[in-house]
Scaffold this motif. Structure first.
Motif, PDB file in Angstrom:
ATOM      1  N   GLU A  12       0.828  -1.218   0.000  1.00 35.74           N
ATOM      2  CA  GLU A  12       0.000   0.000   0.000  1.00 35.74           C
ATOM      3  C   GLU A  12       0.856   1.259   0.000  1.00 35.74           C
ATOM      4  O   GLU A  12       0.583   2.208  -0.730  1.00 35.74           O
ATOM      5  N   ARG A  13       1.896   1.272   0.825  1.00 37.85           N
ATOM      6  CA  ARG A  13       2.797   2.435   0.862  1.00 37.85           C
ATOM      7  C   ARG A  13       3.475   2.628  -0.493  1.00 37.85           C
ATOM      8  O   ARG A  13       3.620   3.741  -0.978  1.00 37.85           O
ATOM      9  N   GLY A  14       3.908   1.541  -1.103  1.00 37.84           N
ATOM     10  CA  GLY A  14       4.550   1.629  -2.414  1.00 37.84           C
ATOM     11  C   GLY A  14       3.602   2.119  -3.492  1.00 37.84           C
ATOM     12  O   GLY A  14       3.974   2.922  -4.346  1.00 37.84           O
ATOM     13  N   LEU A  15       2.356   1.673  -3.446  1.00 35.86           N
ATOM     14  CA  LEU A  15       1.370   2.087  -4.440  1.00 35.86           C
ATOM     15  C   LEU A  15       0.954   3.546  -4.273  1.00 35.86           C
ATOM     16  O   LEU A  15       0.499   4.168  -5.236  1.00 35.86           O
ATOM     17  N   ALA A  16       1.145   4.097  -3.092  1.00 38.95           N
ATOM     18  CA  ALA A  16       0.789   5.507  -2.865  1.00 38.95           C
ATOM     19  C   ALA A  16       1.568   6.434  -3.785  1.00 38.95           C
ATOM     20  O   ALA A  16       1.078   7.499  -4.160  1.00 38.95           O
ATOM     21  N   ASP A  17       2.769   6.019  -4.183  1.00 37.22           N
ATOM     22  CA  ASP A  17       3.606   6.817  -5.083  1.00 37.22           C
ATOM     23  C   ASP A  17       3.480   6.372  -6.537  1.00 37.22           C
ATOM     24  O   ASP A  17       4.259   6.822  -7.377  1.00 37.22           O
ATOM     25  N   LEU A  18       2.529   5.508  -6.822  1.00 36.92           N
ATOM     26  CA  LEU A  18       2.356   4.977  -8.165  1.00 36.92           C
ATOM     27  C   LEU A  18       0.898   5.120  -8.610  1.00 36.92           C
ATOM     28  O   LEU A  18       0.153   4.127  -8.676  1.00 36.92           O
ATOM     29  N   PRO A  19       0.472   6.341  -8.915  1.00 37.89           N
ATOM     30  CA  PRO A  19      -0.921   6.539  -9.332  1.00 37.89           C
ATOM     31  C   PRO A  19      -1.253   5.694 -10.564  1.00 37.89           C
ATOM     32  O   PRO A  19      -0.433   5.547 -11.470  1.00 37.89           O
ATOM     33  N   GLY A  20      -2.427   5.110 -10.554  1.00 36.87           N
ATOM     34  CA  GLY A  20      -2.863   4.290 -11.670  1.00 36.87           C
ATOM     35  C   GLY A  20      -2.527   2.814 -11.503  1.00 36.87           C
ATOM     36  O   GLY A  20      -3.088   1.965 -12.178  1.00 36.87           O
ATOM     37  N   TRP A  21      -1.607   2.508 -10.606  1.00 37.98           N
ATOM     38  CA  TRP A  21      -1.235   1.118 -10.338  1.00 37.98           C
ATOM     39  C   TRP A  21      -2.121   0.568  -9.235  1.00 37.98           C
ATOM     40  O   TRP A  21      -2.559   1.304  -8.353  1.00 37.98           O
ATOM     41  N   SER A  22      -2.371  -0.740  -9.271  1.00 37.62           N
ATOM     42  CA  SER A  22      -3.144  -1.373  -8.208  1.00 37.62           C
ATOM     43  C   SER A  22      -2.634  -2.798  -8.005  1.00 37.62           C
ATOM     44  O   SER A  22      -1.823  -3.308  -8.786  1.00 37.62           O
ATOM     45  N   LEU A  23      -3.119  -3.413  -6.948  1.00 42.03           N
ATOM     46  CA  LEU A  23      -2.788  -4.799  -6.632  1.00 42.03           C
ATOM     47  C   LEU A  23      -3.981  -5.654  -7.027  1.00 42.03           C
ATOM     48  O   LEU A  23      -5.110  -5.391  -6.602  1.00 42.03           O
TER      49      LEU A  23
END
Length: 101
Positions: A12-23
């Protein structure tokens, strides 16, 4: 050195800096849209080069004007690791240079 899967909180923390990306299904995923096929194909070619440099590879899906990126780490049991976040950041850099992200 073994690569360890990230916790849900780390992802979640990593995805916060990657808009448009999801798990999704233990994979980091994103779809990019382009005005046409040549621009989409250029992203695929540049990402392929970056993956070789990093020694870590995603699944890339090329459509007429879309590119899908999906990545996890096979050696970590098909889970998301720091290698996947690093690759996603690199893909974002490439997309920004192309004016996509």
């Amino acid at each position: 050195m073994a690569v360890e899967p990230l916790t849900d909180e780390e992802i979640e923390r990593g995805l916060a800096d990657l808009p448009g990306w999801s798990l999704r299904d233990d994979r980091l995923v994103r779809t990019y849209s382009f005005p046409g096929h040549p621009a989409a194909a250029r992203l695929v070619a540049e990402v392929a080069e970056a993956q070789e440099e990093l020694g870590h590879h995603s699944d890339l899906t090329l459509g007429y004007n879309k590119v899908g990126v999906s990545v996890n780490t096979h050696s970590a049991g098909g889970k998301v690791t720091e290698l996947d976040l690093r690759l996603a950041r690199r893909v974002e850099e490439i997309a920004r240079v192309q004016g996509v992200a």
